[in-house]
Design a protein around this motif. Structure first.
Motif, PDB file in Angstrom:
ATOM      1  N   VAL A  43       0.838  -1.201   0.000  1.00 36.10           N
ATOM      2  CA  VAL A  43       0.000   0.000   0.000  1.00 36.10           C
ATOM      3  C   VAL A  43       0.876   1.255   0.000  1.00 36.10           C
ATOM      4  O   VAL A  43       0.646   2.189  -0.765  1.00 36.10           O
ATOM      5  CB  VAL A  43      -0.962  -0.002   1.210  1.00 36.10           C
ATOM      6  CG1 VAL A  43      -1.634   1.345   1.390  1.00 36.10           C
ATOM      7  CG2 VAL A  43      -1.996  -1.099   1.065  1.00 36.10           C
ATOM      8  N   GLY A  44       1.896   1.276   0.855  1.00 36.15           N
ATOM      9  CA  GLY A  44       2.786   2.427   0.918  1.00 36.15           C
ATOM     10  C   GLY A  44       3.533   2.647  -0.383  1.00 36.15           C
ATOM     11  O   GLY A  44       3.714   3.780  -0.830  1.00 36.15           O
ATOM     12  N   GLY A  45       3.983   1.577  -1.004  1.00 35.87           N
ATOM     13  CA  GLY A  45       4.675   1.699  -2.287  1.00 35.87           C
ATOM     14  C   GLY A  45       3.767   2.185  -3.394  1.00 35.87           C
ATOM     15  O   GLY A  45       4.160   3.009  -4.230  1.00 35.87           O
ATOM     16  N   THR A  46       2.527   1.706  -3.394  1.00 34.18           N
ATOM     17  CA  THR A  46       1.566   2.145  -4.397  1.00 34.18           C
ATOM     18  C   THR A  46       1.225   3.621  -4.210  1.00 34.18           C
ATOM     19  O   THR A  46       1.211   4.391  -5.175  1.00 34.18           O
ATOM     20  CB  THR A  46       0.284   1.294  -4.322  1.00 34.18           C
ATOM     21  OG1 THR A  46       0.625  -0.075  -4.517  1.00 34.18           O
ATOM     22  CG2 THR A  46      -0.709   1.709  -5.380  1.00 34.18           C
ATOM     23  N   LEU A  47       0.951   4.021  -2.968  1.00 30.34           N
ATOM     24  CA  LEU A  47       0.651   5.432  -2.708  1.00 30.34           C
ATOM     25  C   LEU A  47       1.858   6.320  -2.997  1.00 30.34           C
ATOM     26  O   LEU A  47       1.706   7.417  -3.536  1.00 30.34           O
ATOM     27  CB  LEU A  47       0.199   5.611  -1.258  1.00 30.34           C
ATOM     28  CG  LEU A  47      -1.166   5.023  -0.905  1.00 30.34           C
ATOM     29  CD1 LEU A  47      -1.440   5.190   0.578  1.00 30.34           C
ATOM     30  CD2 LEU A  47      -2.260   5.652  -1.729  1.00 30.34           C
ATOM     31  N   GLY A  48       3.042   5.843  -2.660  1.00 32.95           N
ATOM     32  CA  GLY A  48       4.244   6.614  -2.938  1.00 32.95           C
ATOM     33  C   GLY A  48       4.487   6.814  -4.423  1.00 32.95           C
ATOM     34  O   GLY A  48       4.903   7.888  -4.858  1.00 32.95           O
ATOM     35  N   SER A  49       4.194   5.794  -5.220  1.00 35.79           N
ATOM     36  CA  SER A  49       4.386   5.932  -6.659  1.00 35.79           C
ATOM     37  C   SER A  49       3.323   6.832  -7.286  1.00 35.79           C
ATOM     38  O   SER A  49       3.562   7.437  -8.326  1.00 35.79           O
ATOM     39  CB  SER A  49       4.382   4.562  -7.339  1.00 35.79           C
ATOM     40  OG  SER A  49       3.092   3.989  -7.259  1.00 35.79           O
ATOM     41  N   LEU A  50       2.159   6.938  -6.645  1.00 37.07           N
ATOM     42  CA  LEU A  50       1.133   7.839  -7.155  1.00 37.07           C
ATOM     43  C   LEU A  50       1.413   9.295  -6.775  1.00 37.07           C
ATOM     44  O   LEU A  50       1.128  10.203  -7.537  1.00 37.07           O
ATOM     45  CB  LEU A  50      -0.245   7.437  -6.613  1.00 37.07           C
ATOM     46  CG  LEU A  50      -0.809   6.118  -7.117  1.00 37.07           C
ATOM     47  CD1 LEU A  50      -2.093   5.790  -6.387  1.00 37.07           C
ATOM     48  CD2 LEU A  50      -1.049   6.176  -8.613  1.00 37.07           C
ATOM     49  N   VAL A  51       1.967   9.509  -5.593  1.00 36.69           N
ATOM     50  CA  VAL A  51       2.198  10.860  -5.099  1.00 36.69           C
ATOM     51  C   VAL A  51       3.496  11.446  -5.641  1.00 36.69           C
ATOM     52  O   VAL A  51       3.535  12.591  -6.088  1.00 36.69           O
ATOM     53  CB  VAL A  51       2.203  10.875  -3.545  1.00 36.69           C
ATOM     54  CG1 VAL A  51       2.616  12.232  -3.014  1.00 36.69           C
ATOM     55  CG2 VAL A  51       0.845  10.487  -3.007  1.00 36.69           C
ATOM     56  N   PHE A  52       4.565  10.675  -5.601  1.00 34.44           N
ATOM     57  CA  PHE A  52       5.875  11.175  -6.009  1.00 34.44           C
ATOM     58  C   PHE A  52       6.224  10.657  -7.393  1.00 34.44           C
ATOM     59  O   PHE A  52       5.996   9.505  -7.717  1.00 34.44           O
ATOM     60  CB  PHE A  52       6.952  10.733  -5.016  1.00 34.44           C
ATOM     61  CG  PHE A  52       6.689  11.222  -3.620  1.00 34.44           C
ATOM     62  CD1 PHE A  52       6.810  12.560  -3.308  1.00 34.44           C
ATOM     63  CD2 PHE A  52       6.304  10.340  -2.634  1.00 34.44           C
ATOM     64  CE1 PHE A  52       6.565  13.011  -2.027  1.00 34.44           C
ATOM     65  CE2 PHE A  52       6.052  10.772  -1.350  1.00 34.44           C
ATOM     66  CZ  PHE A  52       6.182  12.119  -1.049  1.00 34.44           C
ATOM     67  N   ALA A  53       6.830  11.526  -8.174  1.00 36.63           N
ATOM     68  CA  ALA A  53       7.263  11.127  -9.511  1.00 36.63           C
ATOM     69  C   ALA A  53       8.451  10.192  -9.395  1.00 36.63           C
ATOM     70  O   ALA A  53       9.273  10.329  -8.485  1.00 36.63           O
ATOM     71  CB  ALA A  53       7.645  12.361 -10.318  1.00 36.63           C
ATOM     72  N   PRO A  54       8.569   9.227 -10.286  1.00 39.38           N
ATOM     73  CA  PRO A  54       9.739   8.339 -10.226  1.00 39.38           C
ATOM     74  C   PRO A  54      11.029   9.100 -10.524  1.00 39.38           C
ATOM     75  O   PRO A  54      11.029  10.073 -11.267  1.00 39.38           O
ATOM     76  CB  PRO A  54       9.451   7.297 -11.309  1.00 39.38           C
ATOM     77  CG  PRO A  54       8.416   7.900 -12.178  1.00 39.38           C
ATOM     78  CD  PRO A  54       7.669   8.906 -11.364  1.00 39.38           C
ATOM     79  N   HIS A  55      12.106   8.639  -9.928  1.00 37.62           N
ATOM     80  CA  HIS A  55      13.406   9.278 -10.119  1.00 37.62           C
ATOM     81  C   HIS A  55      13.995   8.829 -11.453  1.00 37.62           C
ATOM     82  O   HIS A  55      13.864   7.677 -11.845  1.00 37.62           O
ATOM     83  CB  HIS A  55      14.345   8.896  -8.975  1.00 37.62           C
ATOM     84  CG  HIS A  55      13.875   9.390  -7.649  1.00 37.62           C
ATOM     85  ND1 HIS A  55      12.636   9.122  -7.131  1.00 37.62           N
ATOM     86  CD2 HIS A  55      14.482  10.148  -6.725  1.00 37.62           C
ATOM     87  CE1 HIS A  55      12.508   9.690  -5.949  1.00 37.62           C
ATOM     88  NE2 HIS A  55      13.625  10.311  -5.676  1.00 37.62           N
TER      89      HIS A  55
END
Length: 88
Positions: A43-55
């Motif tokens: 869940v945290g990884g999914t939300l993180g990928s939605l909120v923050f742009a990939p490097h």
């Protein structure tokens, strides 16, 4: 093989920290704590990928970001679990 063991260890630690953060008593053992941490990491990884742009220059995020995301996700999953369980 090491990926699975690492996932279990991070899941256990993230689930245990989430259980310490969220008030109240949970009546499940260490296996469900690992499941809580692994689902929380997802869940945290999914939300993180939605909120923050990939490097652009890194293939994988730093371990600290993954671990913090796992804890945040585990807290969210635990709060939702408690909310649903209180309703039933």
């Amino acid at each position: 093989m090491w990926g699975i063991i690492t996932m279990i260890i991070i899941g256990l630690i993230a689930g245990a920290i989430a259980r310490l953060i969220v008030p109240g008593k949970e009546d499940f053992g260490w296996i469900l704590t690992i499941v809580l941490g692994v689902v929380g990491a997802w869940v945290g990884g999914t939300l993180g990928s939605l909120v923050f742009a990939p490097h652009e220059f890194t293939i994988r995020p730093p371990v600290e970001h993954t671990f913090i995301g796992a804890i945040i996700g585990a807290v969210l999953v635990l709060v939702i679990y408690k909310f649903i369980r209180a309703r039933v």
